[in-house]
Design an enzyme around this catalytic site. Structure first.
Site, PDB file in Angstrom:
ATOM      1  N   CYS B  50       0.833  -1.216   0.000  1.00 12.97           N
ATOM      2  CA  CYS B  50       0.000   0.000   0.000  1.00 12.97           C
ATOM      3  C   CYS B  50       0.860   1.254   0.000  1.00 12.97           C
ATOM      4  CB  CYS B  50      -0.870   0.046   1.253  1.00 12.97           C
ATOM      5  SG  CYS B  50      -1.872  -1.376   1.458  1.00 12.97           S
ATOM      6  N   SER B 110       8.867   2.580   6.903  1.00  4.96           N
ATOM      7  CA  SER B 110       7.406   2.391   6.911  1.00  4.96           C
ATOM      8  C   SER B 110       6.684   3.621   7.439  1.00  4.96           C
ATOM      9  CB  SER B 110       7.043   1.198   7.786  1.00  4.96           C
ATOM     10  OG  SER B 110       7.571   0.032   7.239  1.00  4.96           O
ATOM     11  N   GLN B 121       5.961  -8.920   3.725  1.00  2.00           N
ATOM     12  CA  GLN B 121       5.742  -8.479   2.340  1.00  2.00           C
ATOM     13  C   GLN B 121       7.033  -8.592   1.520  1.00  2.00           C
ATOM     14  OE1 GLN B 121       4.136  -4.727   3.580  1.00  2.00           O
ATOM     15  NE2 GLN B 121       2.045  -5.301   3.043  1.00  2.00           N
ATOM     16  N   MET B 194     -14.964   5.178  18.435  1.00  2.39           N
ATOM     17  CA  MET B 194     -13.812   4.717  19.205  1.00  2.39           C
ATOM     18  C   MET B 194     -14.113   3.365  19.877  1.00  2.39           C
ATOM     19  SD  MET B 194     -10.856   5.841  19.648  1.00  2.39           S
ATOM     20  CE  MET B 194      -9.450   5.399  20.636  1.00  2.39           C
TER      21      MET B 194
END
Lengths: 288, 427
Positions: B50, B110, B121, B194
């Site tokens: 992503c 990241s 990944q 939440m």
């Protein structure tokens, strides 16, 4: 020879403890393997020593203070190994168990007390029930130590959670529920073991025909502290059914019971209090 | 030897650009095949997540394309104009490419520092390239090292320690209080966003029962349906609190909805069982003094946020040691790669030289003994070949083992000795 052997276990357990404490500085899986390896090494050497002691004496080595302390530390080291291997690596079980194991081995090593009652010397049924008495008391002491250590971990974890303090890196404790379960299980086991152990001891003291037999005295500090420990365990067992007594109170009471155990096993000897438990000198066993 | 990493990530390109050049699903295998056909002789791994799309390439200088050629390839393959993404492309060369891959695998690059997914990944991307036969000795070595370094960095720096979101910190706290969850009841008070998020995380613990209560029965029903729980009328809050072991409270009430005295009664009715209250409402729903009760652990939203922030700072502390490890490992990886290549070249040269000597001597022998028939010649040639192989077996094995073992004390000395002893040219 004995002192040298004891120094070997103590040194190995000491190194294992140092390796476990290094978790705050050394961030490597190798440190965990080193801790487990050293503990296992100490345990194996101690097992060989106790095995040899049992073989040469022809009985279970639990009749003298020296033997009982070594047997107790050996069983606790085995429990420590089991818990270390079963728990995730950051769980710091060794930091709690190893100091006690080390202290017990050191106490055995420095103990200069006279030999305790050697039931084996009297022969027959007395020898058998004497051994049973010793085994029950050591097993009860193991349960007491486990309950105390679980309680200690519970208190630390509870204190940390109440103050919202995060765990340091590579340091975790069993959950409150887990330490509580361990504490409760150990208490449940300790009570019958101590009850039978003490009862057999009382009966042996009263019924032994041997002139060398120890005289049971209710003023004997050893007897008194053992009874106090038994009473605390009775209260702890009762606390299972009293919700308001659950939690930290139980843990503190377990610590009190442990205190009585230490006093009756080591304190009386260390303070040189008068006790009838200094039995006949033995030909085998610890020869310092 | 040349190494190149080229691509876009969350820092250099917006999500739309990353999506346009992503190798997701079947595009990954097709992309690797197209790269192999487009640039024969090169080695390729495509890492597409992503937050990043990167192509790693390696090979001899002639086989690794320039960045422009690769940008053109990406444009052709994805059917998007090169100028739409070219300004966002970032490239790393040789040592820089290895260091970048190591930083990616260690999750230093990241979006969430220390996240654990990226290592898996990278492994998947490498395995896919292996399946498509797109990797050779260089990327094989580099990616294996990257996976090892990624793991090592996490182990030694604590970069992945401690959760960073309020919901995941709440799960950690729950694990510190309870050991098992199958026999526990979770009560959610309120049905806000939440609360949903926290419950989503808590559901990973597989609690035995979920109760939801709200002033609005419809919202309670809807939330209960979402999480396969049971809706409880709000006026039965005390009864629900008695049943619950873990409470998540997230109402918008201006005053605490559970007072100290009220919870003392509840706790008595619960027979003083362990309780964890995660009060993620602001202002709080539970009186702060409830946290002082024996066997009750109360975390307010501020406590959870503070813990998440402490974890974030803790991870940040691990960055410098992680970079130091990566710097060391990058140098070691390149040195070992270089050594392997040098050893390979020496072994090839040794084989070629030995073959040349063998052929020359056989020709001279056969010329001197013309009466030998074809089968005799073949037997002699075969024997000499075996003698050559057996003679060179141990030196070859020693050199291979020295090159494969990065901690070998003197690999370069051994290489030089080889060159000297066998009269090989310095390549």
């Amino acid at each position: 020879m004995d002192r040298l052997s004891v120094l070997c276990f103590a040194g190995t357990y000491g190194l294992a403890l140092a390796s476990d404490l290094a978790r705050f500085a050394v961030r490597s899986a190798a440190r965990w393997y080193l801790t487990v390896g050293l503990t296992a090494l100490g345990w194996i050497v101690q097992a060989a020593y106790l095995g040899n002691l049992a073989w040469s004496a022809g009985r279970i080595p639990v009749t003298t203070l020296f033997e009982s302390l070594l047997a107790l530390s050996w069983i606790l080291a085995a429990i420590d190994l089991y818990l270390m291997v079963r728990s995730p690596k950051p769980v710091a079980v060794g930091m709690f168990v190893l100091p006690l194991v080390l202290a017990l081995v050191v106490m055995a090593g420095v103990s200069t007390a006279p030999q305790q009652a050697d039931w084996g010397a009297w022969g027959g049924a007395t020898a058998f029930w004497g051994s049973v008495h010793g085994v029950f008391l050591v097993a009860g002491a193991v349960s007491t130590c486990v309950a105390f250590l679980a309680g200690l971990m519970h208190l630390v974890q509870s204190h940390r959670l109440k103050r919202k303090r995060p765990s340091p890196f590579e340091f975790a404790l069993p959950s409150l529920e887990q330490s509580e379960r361990l504490n409760r299980g150990a208490i449940t086991l300790a009570f019958p073991l101590l009850t039978f152990g003490l009862l057999i001891g009382v009966v042996l003291g009263l019924a032994s025909p041997s002139p060398n037999a120890m005289r049971l005295s209710w003023a004997d500090p050893k007897v008194l502290s053992a009874l106090a420990m038994w009473l605390v365990f009775a209260v702890l067992l009762h606390a299972r059914y009293r919700p308001e007594m659950r939690g930290r109170r139980v843990m503190w009471l377990t610590a009190v019971a442990f205190g009585f155990l230490v006093f009756s096993w080591v304190g009386v000897e260390a303070l040189r209090l008068p006790t009838a438990h200094h039995g006949v000198p033995r030909a085998s066993g610890r020869g310092s | 030897m040349k190494l190149l990493a080229l691509g876009v990530d969350h820092r250099s390109a917006p999500a739309a650009i990353r999506e346009a050049v992503a190798f997701d699903g079947p595009k990954s295998a097709a992309g690797l095949d197209a790269l192999r056909h487009g640039f024969p002789g090169g080695e390729f791994v495509v890492l597409s997540t992503c937050n990043r799309v990167e192509v790693y390439m390696a090979g001899d200088v002639a086989h690794v394309p320039e960045t422009d050629a690769l940008a053109d390839f990406l444009a052709r393959f994805h059917a998007v104009p090169a100028e739409s993404f070219a300004p966002h492309l970032v490239s790393y060369h040789d040592e820089g490419a290895v260091g970048h891959l190591f930083r990616v695998a260690a999750s230093l690059e990241s979006l969430v520092l220390g996240e654990g997914q990226i290592l898996g990944q990278v492994k998947q991307a490498f395995q896919e390239a292996q399946r498509r036969e797109a990797v050779g000795p260089i990327l094989n070595h580099v990616f294996q090292q990257a996976l090892r370094v990624g793991k090592k960095v996490r182990e030694e720096t604590g970069l992945d320690q401690g959760k960073l979101s309020v919901a995941s910190v709440a799960v950690d706290v729950a694990r510190e209080v309870f050991d098992t969850f199958a026999d526990k009841t979770v009560l959610v008070i309120g049905a806000g966003k939440m609360g949903d998020l926290t419950l989503q995380h808590l559901k990973t613990l597989l609690p035995g029962r979920i109760l939801v209560t709200n002033r609005s029965p419809e919202r309670a029903e809807a939330a209960a349906a979402r999480f396969e729980g049971e809706a409880v009328p709000f006026d039965r809050l005390d009864a629900a609190l008695i049943e619950a072991d873990l409470v998540v409270s997230t109402t918008a009430a201006a005053e605490p909805i559970v007072t100290y005295d009220q919870y003392v009664r509840v706790q008595r009715a619960r027979r003083n069982r362990l309780a964890l209250i995660l009060d993620i409402a602001s202002p709080p729903d539970f009186d702060r003094r409830i946290g002082l009760l024996e066997r009750v652990t109360l975390y307010h939203i501020d406590d959870l946020r503070a813990q998440a922030e402490r974890n974030r700072k803790g991870r940040q502390k691990g960055v410098d040691p992680a970079l130091a490890i990566i710097e060391r490992e990058t140098a070691a990886c390149l040195a070992s790669l270089q050594l392997k290549r040098s050893a390979g070249a020496v072994l090839r040269q040794l084989g070629t030289n030995a073959d040349a000597v063998r052929h020359r001597e056989l020709e001279a022998l056969f010329a001197a003994l013309p009466h030998l028939d074809a089968s005799d010649r073949e037997a002699i040639a075969h024997t000499i070949c075996r003698v050559q192989n057996q003679t060179l077996h141990h030196p070859r094995a020693a050199l291979r083992s020295a090159a494969a073992e990065p901690s070998h004390e003197q690999p370069h000395t051994l290489l030089n000795a080889f060159r000297h002893l066998f009269g090989l040219a310095d390549l």
